[in-house]
Design a protein around this motif. Structure first.
Motif, PDB file in Angstrom:
ATOM      1  N   LEU A 143      29.550  21.624  37.346  1.00  0.00           N
ATOM      2  CA  LEU A 143      30.573  22.897  37.516  1.00  0.00           C
ATOM      3  C   LEU A 143      30.925  22.732  39.020  1.00  0.00           C
ATOM      4  CD1 LEU A 143      28.436  25.593  35.924  1.00  0.00           C
ATOM      5  CD2 LEU A 143      30.378  24.429  35.091  1.00  0.00           C
ATOM      6  N   LEU A 147      34.939  22.801  39.826  1.00  0.00           N
ATOM      7  CA  LEU A 147      35.737  23.395  40.663  1.00  0.00           C
ATOM      8  C   LEU A 147      36.645  22.842  41.608  1.00  0.00           C
ATOM      9  CD1 LEU A 147      32.980  26.299  41.412  1.00  0.00           C
ATOM     10  CD2 LEU A 147      34.875  26.751  40.283  1.00  0.00           C
ATOM     11  N   LEU A 152      37.840  23.957  36.267  1.00  0.00           N
ATOM     12  CA  LEU A 152      37.230  25.218  36.180  1.00  0.00           C
ATOM     13  C   LEU A 152      38.221  26.325  36.747  1.00  0.00           C
ATOM     14  CD1 LEU A 152      35.140  26.928  34.428  1.00  0.00           C
ATOM     15  CD2 LEU A 152      33.644  26.598  36.574  1.00  0.00           C
ATOM     16  N   CYS A 154      39.763  29.727  37.749  1.00  0.00           N
ATOM     17  CA  CYS A 154      39.505  31.192  37.405  1.00  0.00           C
ATOM     18  C   CYS A 154      39.680  32.135  38.619  1.00  0.00           C
ATOM     19  CB  CYS A 154      37.694  31.191  37.486  1.00  0.00           C
ATOM     20  SG  CYS A 154      36.932  30.469  38.949  1.00  0.00           S
ATOM     21  N   THR A 158      35.747  35.163  41.241  1.00  0.00           N
ATOM     22  CA  THR A 158      34.702  34.535  40.637  1.00  0.00           C
ATOM     23  C   THR A 158      34.666  33.141  41.328  1.00  0.00           C
ATOM     24  OG1 THR A 158      35.892  35.317  38.679  1.00  0.00           O
ATOM     25  CG2 THR A 158      34.119  33.601  38.366  1.00  0.00           C
ATOM     26  N   LEU A 162      30.875  31.850  42.489  1.00  0.00           N
ATOM     27  CA  LEU A 162      30.132  30.676  41.899  1.00  0.00           C
ATOM     28  C   LEU A 162      29.846  29.718  43.166  1.00  0.00           C
ATOM     29  CD1 LEU A 162      32.564  29.689  39.179  1.00  0.00           C
ATOM     30  CD2 LEU A 162      30.280  30.356  38.912  1.00  0.00           C
ATOM     31  N   ALA A 222      29.387  31.085  34.850  1.00  0.00           N
ATOM     32  CA  ALA A 222      30.517  29.879  34.491  1.00  0.00           C
ATOM     33  C   ALA A 222      30.790  29.966  33.019  1.00  0.00           C
ATOM     34  CB  ALA A 222      30.232  28.713  34.930  1.00  0.00           C
ATOM     35  N   TYR A 228      35.343  27.223  30.906  1.00  0.00           N
ATOM     36  CA  TYR A 228      34.093  26.526  30.927  1.00  0.00           C
ATOM     37  C   TYR A 228      33.714  25.178  29.899  1.00  0.00           C
ATOM     38  CZ  TYR A 228      28.922  26.168  30.037  1.00  0.00           C
ATOM     39  OH  TYR A 228      27.659  25.432  29.894  1.00  0.00           O
TER      40      TYR A 228
END
Length: 1034
Positions: A143, A147, A152, A154, A158, A162, A222, A228
């Motif tokens: 993850l 990012l 990912l 978002c 958020t 994370l 996530a 995701y």
């Protein structure tokens, strides 16, 4: 001919065929000298791990991909290795997964210079399914990579949250100087500078969290995001519009940009295939209906199309099947299509292996984390390798940690890896998800909505777009979770393995709160997600209506979404091995006090309902959208009934809090908070009581307006619904079944419309002013009474003495109120009847009957509404019954067994509106079927039922018998109480002249070769089929 292109076959000479010795030729070697052995060169392949380090592995080009994968798994000592894979960039620049059964040299274009990288290939819908802490750590690193690479996508809030959990995992508790230095040296987000202040602010809230806890929180957040585990494959549709395709555990997803626009659930897909650049999805007939059954998408090249097809095959097998499918037998002469099959373990096999394999836990090294002792190191002497999620959360925050090297030894008990080569073909390839036999408990058939993508597409405010979803999220329209214990259907011959549950009654009350909150959030999504999507397709919907509707529903939805997340997290800790945080009062008090801020939204729901009804009457297009949406499976109740759910939920919360307060003694640590929460919600419900009563009445009148043909303006000001039900009217042909509707100013009686339709046509309308009700004198049979109206006299017969008493009592009360009202004229509005006649009580004309026939045959409707249940079960329901049903709502898992079956099936069951609705899992959006409860009796099994289990109750109507099994004494008593109230069992034994077959549930198991088949019943949203014909189910 017939050989693969590009090969050359050397023909034998004639002498060789006759067996003569082949000439040896002239040798230039010295006597005794031999040819050197031809040794194939080994390649040193670089693999970039998830922590950024690069490891070198030696493989031969002819070795298949599994050889390299096995070397990587051994080097990492990775047990749950089937979630991962190796990917590399093809010549076209696309990321491609290394195939285990294909030679390495034939896959990687430049093996000496290409660096493969380890990545997560299969993302489970619930991180709790990951048994190993080490696996969750690797998922967290994945993850982190997503990012940074903007896979990912978002909201900034958020992303900052994370990143804050990643910081806590890597450098420990908050220290501003250390944090800023670390963020300056390490890049987590492309927009890291913009989010820096928010990251630091959120990191302060994680003090005391261990790395394992941070990983868990990171995965929990996530998994609720729409992207995701999503990997885009650029494509276009038949019209040439640019789209992105993706595959996940639930099926095939279609995106426009980063917004999800469609999902094809595995249960809806019949076959997947590709032909050159075209990727084809063939749907089941009941899914596509009258529309095309095959969808076509065009990818960039044939290789991209085939690669995506293979990925779909692997995801379907991994998440949906219990075992690997058997390899396809290779054709002797000609091959048609690809024989590619997934070669690893399925998720079910992997979970069973971890749980039952007895693998020892081994230490591992967190490359980027601050010095900490890993939970696996602390528990290395335990006999099982896996550590539960709740165990990981119990790790003391103050424990000292040390770095430990990874062990190179392979995980014991690992199944032997196959070393076979999968042949390929240049032709079209196909994969049919229905051919392999899925294992029990691995699949669900119903979709779930996507929050973030739908809301951003349809114009939610940024505040709500940035808000995180509940634990229910992580799903999207037409989503179906796989391998969830919550949704597992049990094999007919298997018994469930019951986990040890807390014995405190408080726990079961809290669990009921959680279950009903999950159902309530799904009900809100019918409006905020699904209906919003339907309205967005129509450009003619008034902007004022959209604003009024969603500005008053979205805040309530966001509140319950956040509330559900808190309750789920607290219950997860409660159910842990140490039973930590056995309280809910703090959560309830904080959230119930917030309800004061939403009173204005609740009060406007009546206005929303009124404006929605007016808009549908004024706009034919909106009316068509409304009716079409009500026929969808997700809308399992009348659409306007979902507008009542927010206010009704407050009443149910007050009831649950009352039970908690009654259970707690005054000195309990949760006593004060629960009483404060009860007081807060009671103040809100008191303020909204009059509004809820008015809203329930408006909704009922609007619902009846759509069912009754021949009357306009049913929802007149001041008119109140009192009772609806079936009575028999004495005519020249004898007693004829009629449906009666009692209002505060009139009595309607109707007959069923055209056979096959679901509407009732008005036979007569009688004003209550001046009406008289008396006992019938010797005519019509038992349970008869006579109604004397101004221009008509009716002799009516009820099914039971109790039904007769209810009707006469309500009629006399309503007549007395009508006579004492200021409207002494007793005249009804002139536009009440659709066609004019000699009087308001006149029968419907032949022209009007023709109009009813033409209109009703075009508008199918669900048959689990109270109107239709009362008609078929020969009973009645009053306004008081509807009000009592608000408190008698329940959700949860039950084991269900039929009278003549040998096994139990686990289902998510919802009780609402006098019906049982069955789902495979609480995550499903559409019910499998419904079972109306009116007329059923609920009891405990008798000895001749041969049920030797605890907490089992029996539902019976005539010859239709169902057994349900609860998990505890408390839940057993609650189900008996709620179902007994909804079914009103005192009337069940005396009910007569009703067709039970047309209302019993129909659940057709969608998995192939299934032996389970239930009795006939239309699903929600389907037109009713006569008892002698099969009802088609989706």
């Amino acid at each position: 001919m017939g050989e693969i292109a590009g090969t050359y076959r050397v023909l034998q000479a004639a002498g060789t065929r006759l067996g003569t010795q082949a000439p040896g030729g002239v040798s230039t070697l010295e006597p005794g000298q031999k040819l050197p052995a031809l040794r194939e060169k080994q390649l040193q392949v670089g693999v970039k791990l998830l922590d950024g380090t690069v490891e070198a592995f030696n493989v031969e080009p002819r070795n298949n991909g599994q050889t390299l994968l096995t070397l990587v798994w051994r080097r990492l000592n990775l047990t749950e290795c089937d979630y991962f894979g190796l990917e590399f960039q093809s010549a076209q620049g696309c990321w491609v997964w290394l195939e285990p059964m294909k030679p390495f040299g034939r896959q990687v274009p430049r093996p000496r210079t290409t660096v493969l990288r380890l990545a997560v290939k299969f993302f489970p819908p619930d991180p709790g399914q990951l048994q190993e802490e080490y696996t969750r750590y690797l998922f967290a690193l994945q993850l982190k990579r997503d990012l940074l690479e903007q896979r990912l996508v978002c909201a900034d809030t958020t992303a900052a949250l994370l990143t804050s959990h990643l910081l806590q995992s890597e450098i420990g508790d908050y220290d501003e100087i250390l944090d800023r230095e670390h963020l300056k040296a390490s890049e987590y987000l492309p927009s890291q500078g913009r989010c820096l202040h928010r990251i630091l602010e959120l990191h302060q809230q994680h003090v005391g969290q261990t790395p394992a806890e941070s990983d868990f929180q990171l995965l929990e957040i996530a998994r609720k995001l729409d992207l995701y585990g999503i990997r885009f494959h650029a494509a276009s549709d038949k019209e040439g519009a640019k789209i992105n395709l993706a595959v996940s555990h639930m099926g095939i997803l279609v995106f426009q940009g980063t917004t999800k626009i469609n999902t094809f659930n595995w249960s809806k897909v019949r076959k997947l295939s590709f032909k050159r650049k075209r990727f084809l999805i063939k749907l089941h007939p009941e899914v596509h209906g009258p529309y095309q059954d095959t969808l076509e998408f065009i990818l960039g090249s044939r290789d991209e199309s085939k690669s995506f097809w293979k990925l779909c095959v692997e995801h379907h097998t991994f998440f949906r099947l219990a075992d690997q499918p058997k390899p396809k037998t290779k054709a002797v002469l000609f091959s048609r299509g690809s024989s590619f099959r997934y070669s690893g373990r399925t998720q079910k096999q992997l979970v069973d292996y971890i749980k039952d394999g007895g693998v020892r836990r081994t230490p591992y090294d967190r490359k980027h984390s601050a010095p900490h002792v890993c939970v696996r190191a602390l528990t290395a002497d335990l006999p099982r390798q896996s550590i539960s999620l709740t165990e990981a959360l119990q790790t003391p925050a103050g424990t000292s940690f040390s770095r430990l090297p990874a062990s190179p030894s392979p995980p014991p008990g690992r199944p032997e890896l196959l070393d076979a080569q999968a042949p390929h073909s240049n032709g079209a390839a196909e994969h049919s998800p229905d051919v392999p036999q899925p294992g029990p408990g691995l699949s669900t058939d119903s979709p779930l909505p996507s929050r973030s993508s739908q809301k951003s597409q349809l114009g939610l405010s940024p505040t709500f777009q940035g808000t995180l979803g509940s634990a229910e999220q992580g799903s999207s329209p037409l989503l179906s979770p796989a391998l969830s214990n919550a949704g597992a259907g049990l094999d007919n011959e298997e018994e469930p393995k019951h986990k040890r549950l807390p014995e405190d009654k408080t726990y079961f009350i809290a669990k009921e709160l959680l279950a009903t909150e999950r159902t309530h959030l799904k009900d809100l999504e019918v409006i905020t997600v699904w209906f919003r999507s339907a309205l967005a397709k129509e450009k003619t919907v008034p902007t004022t209506l959209m604003t009024l509707l969603f500005s008053n529903m979205d805040p309530v939805y966001e509140f319950h979404r956040a509330f559900l997340q808190e309750v789920e997290q607290r219950l997860a800790l409660w159910e842990g091995p140490f039973g930590a945080h056995q309280r809910l009062g703090d959560i309830l008090l904080r959230n119930m006090r917030q309800l004061q801020e939403f009173i204005s939204y609740f009060q406007k729901h009546d206005e929303v309902l009124t404006e929605l009804e007016k808009a549908t009457q004024c706009s034919k297009k909106l009316e068509a959208v409304y009716k079409e949406f009500e026929l969808q499976k997700v809308c399992y109740l009348p659409l306007n009934a979902f507008l009542l759910k927010p206010s009704q939920r407050l009443v149910h919360l007050r009831l649950l809090l009352s039970r908690l307060c009654e259970h707690y003694p005054p000195g309990h640590h949760d006593y004060a908070d629960c009483h404060g929460a009860l007081q807060a919600v009671s103040e809100v419900t008191t303020a909204l009581q009059h509004n809820l009563t008015r809203l329930e009445n408006s909704q009922k009148l609007a619902e009846l307006q759509r069912v009754l043909i021949g009357i306009d303006n049913l929802a007149a000001p001041g008119r109140e619904f009192i009772r609806e039900g079936c009575l028999h009217k004495l005519t020249r042909k004898g007693l004829q079944q009629r449906m009666f509707f009692l209002f505060s100013d009139m009595l309607l009686y109707t007959s069923k419309g055209v056979p096959g339709s679901s509407h009732f046509r008005i036979r007569s309308l009688l004003p209550l002013h001046g009406m008289l009700v008396e006992e019938a004198q010797g005519e019509g049979g038992p349970h008869c009474f006579t109604i004397y109206a101004a221009q008509k006299t009716l002799v009516l017969a009820a099914s039971t003495r109790l039904e007769k008493d209810k009707w006469t009592r309500d009629l006399n009360t309503a007549i007395q109120a009508a006579n004492s009202s200021s409207n002494t004229a007793g005249a009804l509005p002139a536009d009440t009847m659709r066609t004019s006649g000699p009087s308001s009580s006149s029968e419907v004309s032949e022209e009007q009957e023709a109009e009813v026939t033409a209109w009703s045959t075009q508008s199918p409707h669900r048959v689990n509404t109270t109107v239709h249940v009362c008609w078929y079960r020969n009973t009645s329901v009053s306004r008081a019954d509807h009000s009592a049903a608000v408190e008698n709502q329940l959700s949860g898992y039950l084991l269900r067994k039929f009278k003549n079956s040998s096994g139990w099936q686990k289902l998510w069951v919802v009780v609402t509106n006098f019906c049982l609705f069955f789902y495979k899992s609480h995550q499903d959006t559409c019910p499998l079927a419904s079972l109306p409860l009116l007329g059923y009796s609920v009891s405990v099994p008798r000895e001749d039922d041969s049920i030797h289990k605890d907490y089992v109750f029996k539902l019976q109507f005539r010859s239709h018998v169902y057994f349900f099994r609860a998990e505890s004494k408390y839940t057993f008593e609650r189900w008996m109480e709620v179902i007994g109230s909804a079914s009103r069992s005192q009337d069940a034994q005396e009910a007569r002249d009703c067709s039970a077959s047309c209302l019993d549930e129909d659940i057709l198991d969608k998995e192939p070769n299934s032996s389970r088949h239930l009795s006939m019943c239309p699903q929600p949203g389907q037109p009713w089929a006569p008892p002698d014909t099969e009802a088609t189910t989706g």
